[in-house]
Design a protein around this motif. Structure first.
Motif, short mmCIF file in Angstrom:
data_model
loop_
_atom_site.label_atom_id
_atom_site.label_comp_id
_atom_site.label_asym_id
_atom_site.label_seq_id
_atom_site.Cartn_x
_atom_site.Cartn_y
_atom_site.Cartn_z
N ARG A 159 4.14 3.82 -6.58
CA ARG A 159 2.85 3.19 -6.37
C ARG A 159 3.04 1.86 -5.64
O ARG A 159 4.14 1.34 -5.56
N LEU A 160 1.96 1.32 -5.08
CA LEU A 160 2.03 0.12 -4.26
C LEU A 160 1.54 -1.08 -5.06
O LEU A 160 0.39 -1.12 -5.48
N PRO A 161 2.40 -2.09 -5.28
CA PRO A 161 1.99 -3.25 -6.05
C PRO A 161 1.36 -4.33 -5.17
O PRO A 161 1.86 -4.62 -4.08
N VAL A 162 0.28 -4.93 -5.64
CA VAL A 162 -0.26 -6.12 -4.98
C VAL A 162 -0.47 -7.19 -6.05
O VAL A 162 -1.20 -6.98 -7.01
N PRO A 163 0.22 -8.33 -5.94
CA PRO A 163 0.07 -9.39 -6.93
C PRO A 163 -1.28 -10.08 -6.78
O PRO A 163 -1.67 -10.47 -5.67
N HIS A 208 -2.95 -2.98 -13.35
CA HIS A 208 -4.29 -2.39 -13.24
C HIS A 208 -4.25 -1.20 -12.28
O HIS A 208 -4.19 -1.36 -11.06
N PHE A 209 -4.26 -0.01 -12.86
CA PHE A 209 -4.28 1.23 -12.07
C PHE A 209 -5.74 1.55 -11.70
O PHE A 209 -6.68 1.02 -12.28
N PHE A 210 -5.87 2.46 -10.74
CA PHE A 210 -7.20 2.88 -10.29
C PHE A 210 -7.35 4.38 -10.49
O PHE A 210 -6.38 5.14 -10.42
N ALA A 268 8.48 -4.05 -9.50
CA ALA A 268 9.58 -3.10 -9.34
C ALA A 268 9.28 -1.79 -10.08
O ALA A 268 9.56 -0.70 -9.57
N PHE A 269 8.73 -1.90 -11.27
CA PHE A 269 8.33 -0.70 -12.02
C PHE A 269 7.29 0.10 -11.24
O PHE A 269 7.36 1.33 -11.17
N LYS A 298 5.40 -2.30 -0.41
CA LYS A 298 6.62 -1.67 -0.93
C LYS A 298 7.72 -2.70 -1.14
O LYS A 298 8.46 -2.66 -2.13
N ALA A 299 7.82 -3.64 -0.19
CA ALA A 299 8.88 -4.66 -0.28
C ALA A 299 8.69 -5.56 -1.49
O ALA A 299 9.66 -6.11 -2.02
N LEU A 300 7.46 -5.73 -1.95
CA LEU A 300 7.21 -6.58 -3.11
C LEU A 300 7.87 -6.01 -4.36
O LEU A 300 8.16 -6.75 -5.31
#
Length: 691
Positions: free
Chosen positions: A489-493, A453-455, A482-483, A308-310
């Motif tokens: 949703r949870l972002p992972v780079p 990339h969504f799942f 941020a979007f 979330k912090a990302l």
């Protein structure tokens, strides 16, 4: 700030100096106890907060006001629960028990106050917050969109421990109370009112008036009807407990997730004796919270917070208003629908009108299920616009390409789209396997392309991989994260590489399961081994659910890059049009969206290394991804795999599992598999860096 916080600001302050709490007594003799945890964005119940609450209640007990109203001074937030940061320190049962018993003493003091006590709830009231409210005589909730009540402790591997098990059942009865605690779900104010969890659900502007009325009128506290009370009797509890265990067993195994079973045992044995139940509740939670499952689930909670912090690294305050999705297939349609559900304006483009018609129908079904109220459904549908010509590109803040997996087709599309984009618009691709470098080569400015990339299914899977190509600018990647957070949703780079992170790790696991099928191990036996390890779904059922055509496509891309072969059984199913759930037949036959699983035949013995063959290929690929820096660290890898594949959360992620089991031990098991089954089990070079 709530109405009470504003209206009582001029009341006489308390003589006691408090850090987190403030007592103000108004001209009607009502004490307003304000909670505003110092230095924190949310109100949580840490050890010092609970101790200070005890001090405040001692003074209130001495002052004997006409009534007590507990109110939060943090907007949209009553109390979100216990301070989970402290859970990581509760590694032994004695320490945990001391904290829990401290909370019991303070909450009992609140429950024993002789004057009317009211919890005035505006915002999230969860876990320990709900338990504190249950220690009050009355509860009033703001009837708005941001107020929720619930006891989600089971999600952290424990059950309510601040008196909630006994007080909730006493307040709303065993069936409803146990259901709330066993599922961990939260409820809106009106539903809470129907359950009896709150006495009133009123507009926010009427909260203070309703609280005053409760103090002065002193109505009898709500209680369950007599027949609901009877279900808490000694003869009824074993029967209901049996039904509850069966329901829980369908979702979670006792050895993996002991908390719901411990809660049922606690209620069955002591539900008729409140004092004993409170005492045993403390002992039970102390045992659970210091155990491996709870500690690993707490770790998963913090991994989620890290993701979330990302999404907060982009420029503060930027909000995306309009999303344009190109491609009205299942994935593109679901991405567009989800964005509209989160309040954004959406246009969705496709060359085929019939595809857009299908998406509109599917979107309306999602909105109807999630929103329920006709007014909200209509408003959401108004935000969702089919766009045959692609006019939405020019005004979109985010453009997401979600067409079929063809590098040439995507490149041609980007050549057309790029000149139409606003200067600061995000340009994203939902490709699941094509390197961004290949796609960005068609752009005049390749730095603006990022992967989102969504799942599948989008409405259920929380993870979104933020794929960084060699040319993707850091600012673009940060804004994409941020979007992702803006749409919940949870972002992972991840680095642009074949399969990225999730598919790269998941595919060897799925392919090994298909290889076991080739060796005549029944699909149901393979899936059972995986679920016994802790996977939410077996690999054969998962492959059918994802779609065997998609699995085959990803497998072809990965084997082309990393070697190996695509199993003939998988190719044969695809060639025959048996693609899994979506066609009604794959490795399983599907009926009513459920697989028909035959009983396993006992003709062939089950391989002793069945579980290791699947799980250790999974872990080995995770080690390879870490070595190749597909993600920046082991925590992000664990988070991505848990939220992207459902990898046994109670084990804390594949890298955490590796550390828990012992690196040298697992490497030895891998080498043994390589000796028996071939080079696909050869430990990756990254194992040397871990030892």
């Amino acid at each position: 700030m709530s109405g009470a916080a504003a209206d009582t600001a001029d009341a006489a302050p308390s003589a006691t100096t408090l850090t987190h709490w403030r007592i103000a007594t108004d001209d009607e003799g009502i004490a307003w106890l304000h909670f505003d945890k110092h230095g924190a964005a949310q109100n949580t119940l840490s050890r010092d907060v609970i101790a200070e609450l005890g001090t405040a209640l001692e003074q209130i007990g001495r002052d004997r006001p006409a009534g007590l109203v507990i109110v939060s001074d943090k907007p949209g937030n009553f109390i979100v629960g216990a301070d989970i940061n402290e859970f990581t320190t509760l590694t032994d049962q004695a320490t945990a028990l001391d904290l829990i018993q401290q909370a019991h003493r303070v909450f009992n003091r609140l429950a024993d106050l002789p004057m009317p006590t009211v919890a005035m709830i505006d915002g999230y009231c969860l876990g320990g917050g709900t338990e504190l409210s249950l220690a009050c005589r009355y509860r009033i909730a703001a009837d708005n969109d941001h107020t929720r009540l619930g006891l989600p402790e089971v999600m952290l591997g424990i059950h309510p421990g601040f008196g909630g098990t006994a007080r909730l059942i006493e307040t709303i009865g065993a069936p409803a109370g146990m259901d709330l605690m066993l599922t961990g779900r939260s409820v809106r104010p009106r539903q809470a009112r129907s359950l009896g969890l709150v006495d009133m659900a009123v507009p926010e502007r009427h909260l203070q008036r309703a609280a005053r009325r409760m103090v002065h009128k002193k109505p009898a506290p709500r209680q369950p009807q007599w027949w609901i009370k009877a279900l808490n009797s000694a003869p009824a509890r074993p029967l209901l407990a049996h039904v509850m265990r069966k329901k829980v067993a369908a979702r979670a195994r006792r050895e993996h997730y002991p908390a719901p079973y411990a809660l049922i045992d606690l209620w069955q044995q002591h539900g008729g004796d409140k004092v004993r139940m409170l005492s045993e509740e403390a002992q039970s939670v102390a045992r659970l919270i210091s155990g491996g499952t709870a500690q690993n689930l707490v770790r998963v909670f913090f991994l989620q917070e890290k993701l979330k912090a990302l999404g907060k690294t982009a420029e503060d305050g930027e909000k995306f208003a309009h999303v344009h999705v190109i491609g009205a297939g299942v994935m593109g349609g679901d991405i567009a629908a989800w964005c509209a559900l989160q309040g954004l304006s959406v246009t969705i483009q496709d060359q085929a009108p019939e595809a857009l018609a299908r998406v509109v129908k599917r979107t309306h079904q999602l909105f109807s299920k999630r929103l329920r109220e006709p007014r909200k459904i209509t408003a959401a549908m108004d935000r969702f616009q089919p766009d045959l010509r692609g006019d939405g590109v020019r005004r979109a803040d985010v453009v997401i390409e979600a067409i079929f997996e063809s590098a040439e087709a995507k490149q041609q599309l980007f050549k057309v789209v790029e000149p139409q984009l606003k200067p600061d618009a995000l340009l994203a691709t939902n490709t699941s396997s094509i390197p961004l470098e290949d796609l960005a080569s068609s752009l005049n400015d390749p730095s603006r392309l990022v992967g989102l990339h969504f799942f599948n299914p989008v409405a259920k899977m929380q993870l979104v991989e933020i794929v960084n190509g060699a040319d993707t600018s850091a600012d673009v990647a940060a804004r994409a994260a941020a979007f992702t957070r803006q749409i919940s949703r949870l972002p992972v780079p991840v680095k642009s590489a074949p399969g990225f992170l999730v598919n790269r790790i998941l595919m060897p696991y799925l392919l090994e399961a298909v290889e076991l099928l080739h060796e005549n191990v029944p699909a149901i036996v393979i899936d059972k081994a995986a679920t016994e390890f802790g996977m939410p779904m077996g690999p054969i059922e998962l492959a059918d659910t994802v779609g065997l055509d998609i699995c085959a496509h990803v497998a072809e891309n990965l084997t082309a890059s990393f070697g190996g072969t695509v199993p003939a059984e998988l190719k044969a199913k695809v060639d025959a049009g048996k693609l899994g759930k979506k066609t009604g037949a794959g490795f399983y036959q599907w009926k009513n969206n459920k697989p028909e699983k035959p009983k396993a035949e006992n003709a062939n013995p089950v391989p002793a290394d069945l579980t290791d063959r699947m799980v250790l290929r999974f872990v080995n690929e995770a080690v390879a991804c870490l070595r190749e820096e597909i993600v920046s660290d082991a925590e992000l890898l664990d988070a991505g795999v848990i939220f992207g594949t459902g990898f046994a959360p109670f084990r804390g992620g594949p890298m955490h599992y590796l550390n828990s089991e012992g690196t040298a031990h697992l490497r030895t098991r891998l080498e043994s598999l390589a000796d028996r089954h071939g080079e696909r089990f050869t430990p990756d070079a990254g194992w040397q860096e871990l030892e």
